[in-house]
Motif scaffolding. Structure first.
Motif, short mmCIF file in Angstrom:
data_model
loop_
_atom_site.label_atom_id
_atom_site.label_comp_id
_atom_site.label_asym_id
_atom_site.label_seq_id
_atom_site.Cartn_x
_atom_site.Cartn_y
_atom_site.Cartn_z
N SER A 74 21.11 67.69 34.51
CA SER A 74 22.50 67.42 34.89
C SER A 74 22.89 66.06 34.32
O SER A 74 22.02 65.29 33.87
CB SER A 74 22.66 67.39 36.42
N LEU A 76 23.92 63.58 36.06
CA LEU A 76 23.34 62.54 36.92
C LEU A 76 21.85 62.36 36.64
O LEU A 76 21.33 61.24 36.75
CB LEU A 76 23.60 62.87 38.39
N TYR A 99 33.06 57.76 37.75
CA TYR A 99 32.75 59.03 38.39
C TYR A 99 32.08 58.78 39.74
O TYR A 99 31.12 58.00 39.83
CB TYR A 99 31.83 59.83 37.46
N SER A 102 28.32 58.95 40.01
CA SER A 102 27.60 57.83 39.39
C SER A 102 27.57 56.67 40.38
O SER A 102 26.53 56.03 40.59
CB SER A 102 28.30 57.37 38.10
N GLU A 142 32.59 53.60 31.34
CA GLU A 142 33.11 54.96 31.29
C GLU A 142 34.53 54.82 30.73
O GLU A 142 35.31 54.05 31.28
CB GLU A 142 33.14 55.51 32.72
N ASN A 146 37.54 57.85 35.10
CA ASN A 146 37.78 59.00 35.94
C ASN A 146 38.10 58.51 37.35
O ASN A 146 37.24 57.88 37.96
CB ASN A 146 36.49 59.84 35.94
N ASP A 171 29.45 56.30 29.15
CA ASP A 171 29.61 57.68 29.61
C ASP A 171 30.75 58.28 28.80
O ASP A 171 31.92 57.94 29.00
CB ASP A 171 29.92 57.68 31.12
N PHE A 174 34.39 62.23 29.16
CA PHE A 174 35.82 62.56 29.06
C PHE A 174 36.29 62.65 27.60
O PHE A 174 37.10 63.49 27.27
CB PHE A 174 36.67 61.49 29.79
N MET A 191 25.90 58.63 27.18
CA MET A 191 25.55 59.61 28.21
C MET A 191 26.67 60.64 28.30
O MET A 191 27.84 60.32 28.12
CB MET A 191 25.37 58.86 29.53
N SER A 193 27.90 64.15 30.74
CA SER A 193 27.76 65.33 31.57
C SER A 193 28.13 66.47 30.64
O SER A 193 29.30 66.75 30.40
CB SER A 193 28.70 65.29 32.77
N THR A 195 27.89 69.36 31.22
CA THR A 195 28.54 70.33 32.10
C THR A 195 30.02 70.51 31.74
O THR A 195 30.59 71.57 31.98
CB THR A 195 28.47 69.78 33.55
N LYS A 196 30.62 69.46 31.19
CA LYS A 196 32.06 69.43 31.00
C LYS A 196 32.42 69.94 29.60
O LYS A 196 32.22 71.10 29.32
CB LYS A 196 32.57 68.00 31.27
N LEU A 326 35.61 69.72 35.18
CA LEU A 326 36.62 69.56 34.13
C LEU A 326 36.01 70.00 32.82
O LEU A 326 34.82 70.28 32.73
CB LEU A 326 37.02 68.07 34.04
C1 LIG Z 1 30.62 65.27 36.00
C2 LIG Z 1 30.44 63.88 35.55
C3 LIG Z 1 29.21 63.23 35.68
C4 LIG Z 1 28.02 63.87 36.37
O1 LIG Z 1 27.55 64.96 35.66
P1 LIG Z 1 26.83 66.25 36.33
O2 LIG Z 1 26.58 67.12 35.18
O3 LIG Z 1 27.81 66.80 37.33
O4 LIG Z 1 25.61 65.74 37.00
C5 LIG Z 1 29.11 61.94 35.19
N1 LIG Z 1 30.16 61.33 34.60
C6 LIG Z 1 31.35 61.93 34.46
C7 LIG Z 1 32.47 61.20 33.80
C8 LIG Z 1 31.54 63.22 34.93
O5 LIG Z 1 32.74 63.79 34.81
#
Ligand SMILES: *Cc1c(COP(=O)(O)O)cnc(C)c1O
Length: 380
Positions: A74, A76, A99, A102, A142, A146, A171, A174, A191, A193, A195-196, A326
């Protein structure tokens, strides 16, 4: 190779010597046979390395103009690995608008282990230096932030970091490497995420780091292996696939984002709109230099400026989905005060602008007319 080509081919050579498959196979295996003790083909056990993960890590390094990529379970988990570079007494200067997860990791886990964090506003980078002392080891940035969409000058931060011999981590979740390349601006660690936007389809949770320096990479690989917060091969495959369309998705996110930001700003039921593309955004000039475009993330407050008006708005949306997260193809709306930023005390979050009427939009890649129609009816 240019960026759009790198998203598709970057770091991908000789990916399947067995059959020549165009996509790296999903190596769903924990271990690898050895001909003699230590006689293996570069992989021994999938916590320390897996070919599908390696393919992704090489792609990540390529699109960020770095040398070494690391993928984690993840975002994090990726930040957690960075913080494990340090020891009790070390200090980290972080932006105060970050975030929520974080912030929680910093204050609830690592402060307890002896790291010290200073959370400061970084919109004026010259104010960072006064917080640096002999214990400072890292500046955590960052940008855009966010959820307030503040812009921090990465190059100015990097000059300070180099002058005082501290690391600079960005980070880049975004902005994504499509919009912003922090290593080129002097950062040491990127770094994500993943995921986004990197994954891009709201179907996988993952994090990543990219660095240029070999010694730093070795320390982080050691932490990755020793702490074990890796991602699985299926997830690595999905993010690798996501990256292949990052550039065209981002292009559309930016186009739709601009239209939505301008629509919101012109609407009588909207008060403030936070989007770095506006010329009167406080750090628009820096955004224009360090970013290729302004992205699809927008925050705004309702003209009524109440919790009720914000809640009613998000409940009435039909095309936008009310959800955390997001960066996926679909448009999402969030209410930071009760969702992503609920872990930050009310007093702290209101200081940085996260008031009860604030709404955050992740503008997707649907037809812009449908998105604007939906916002119009929900505001109505
Ligand atoms: C979602 C997010 C994170 C954390 O990432 P995960 O994949 O949810 O652990 C860290 N920084 C930002 C800017 C995020 O949007």
């Amino acid at each position: 190779m240019k960026f759009n080509t790198k998203t598709i081919h970057g770091g991908q050579h000789n990916i399947d010597p067995a059959y020549g498959s165009v996509m790296p196979p999903i190596y769903q295996t924990t271990t690898y046979s050895q001909t003699t003790p230590g006689g293996h083909k570069g992989f021994e056990y999938s916590r320390s390395g897996n070919p599908t993960r390696t393919a992704l890590e090489n792609a990540l390094a390529s699109i960020e103009n770095g040398e070494y990529g690391l993928a984690f379970g993840s975002g994090l988990a990726a930040i957690d690995a960075v913080l494990k570079l340090f020891k009790p007494g070390d200090e980290i200067i972080s932006t105060n608008d970050l975030y929520g997860g974080s912030y929680r990791l910093f204050t609830k886990i690592f402060e307890g282990l002896g790291l010290k964090f200073r959370f400061i506003g970084m919109q004026d980078a010259s104010r960072i230096e006064e917080h640096i002392n002999k214990n400072t080891k890292l500046i955590w940035v960052e940008t855009p932030t966010n959820p307030m969409m503040n812009i921090i000058d990465i190059e100015a931060c990097s000059k300070l970091a180099k002058k005082h011999k501290v690391l600079l981590a960005v980070d880049n979740t975004f902005a994504t490497p499509y919009l912003q390349q922090p290593l080129d601006l002097g950062a040491d660690i990127i770094m994500h995420s993943a995921t986004k936007y990197l994954g891009g389809h709201s179907d996988v949770v993952m994090g990543s780091l990219v660095v240029k320096d070999k010694e730093l990479a070795d320390r982080l690989y050691f932490i990755q292996k020793a702490s074990g917060a890796i991602c699985g091969p299926q997830d690595a495959f999905l993010v690798l696939r996501g990256i292949k369309t990052l550039h065209i998705r981002m292009q559309r996110h930016c186009e739709n984002g601009e239209k939505v930001a301008k629509f919101l700003r012109s609407h009588p039921k909207v008060d403030k709109v936070y989007w770095p593309g506006f010329e009167d955004h406080p750090n628009h000039a820096i955004a224009k230099v360090q970013m290729k475009d302004f992205g699809g993330m927008i925050s705004f407050t309702t003209a009524e400026n109440t919790l009720e008006s914000a809640v009613k708005f998000v409940e009435n949306l039909k095309v936008f989905t009310l959800a955390e997260s997001l960066g996926g193809v679909e448009s999402l709306a969030g209410h930071p005060a009760s969702m992503t930023h609920a872990s930050i005390p009310k007093e702290e979050r209101e200081k940085i602008g996260v008031v009860d009427s604030l709404i955050r939009l992740s503008v997707g890649i649907e037809d812009d007319e449908d998105l604007i129609e939906d916002l119009k009816q929900a505001l109505g």
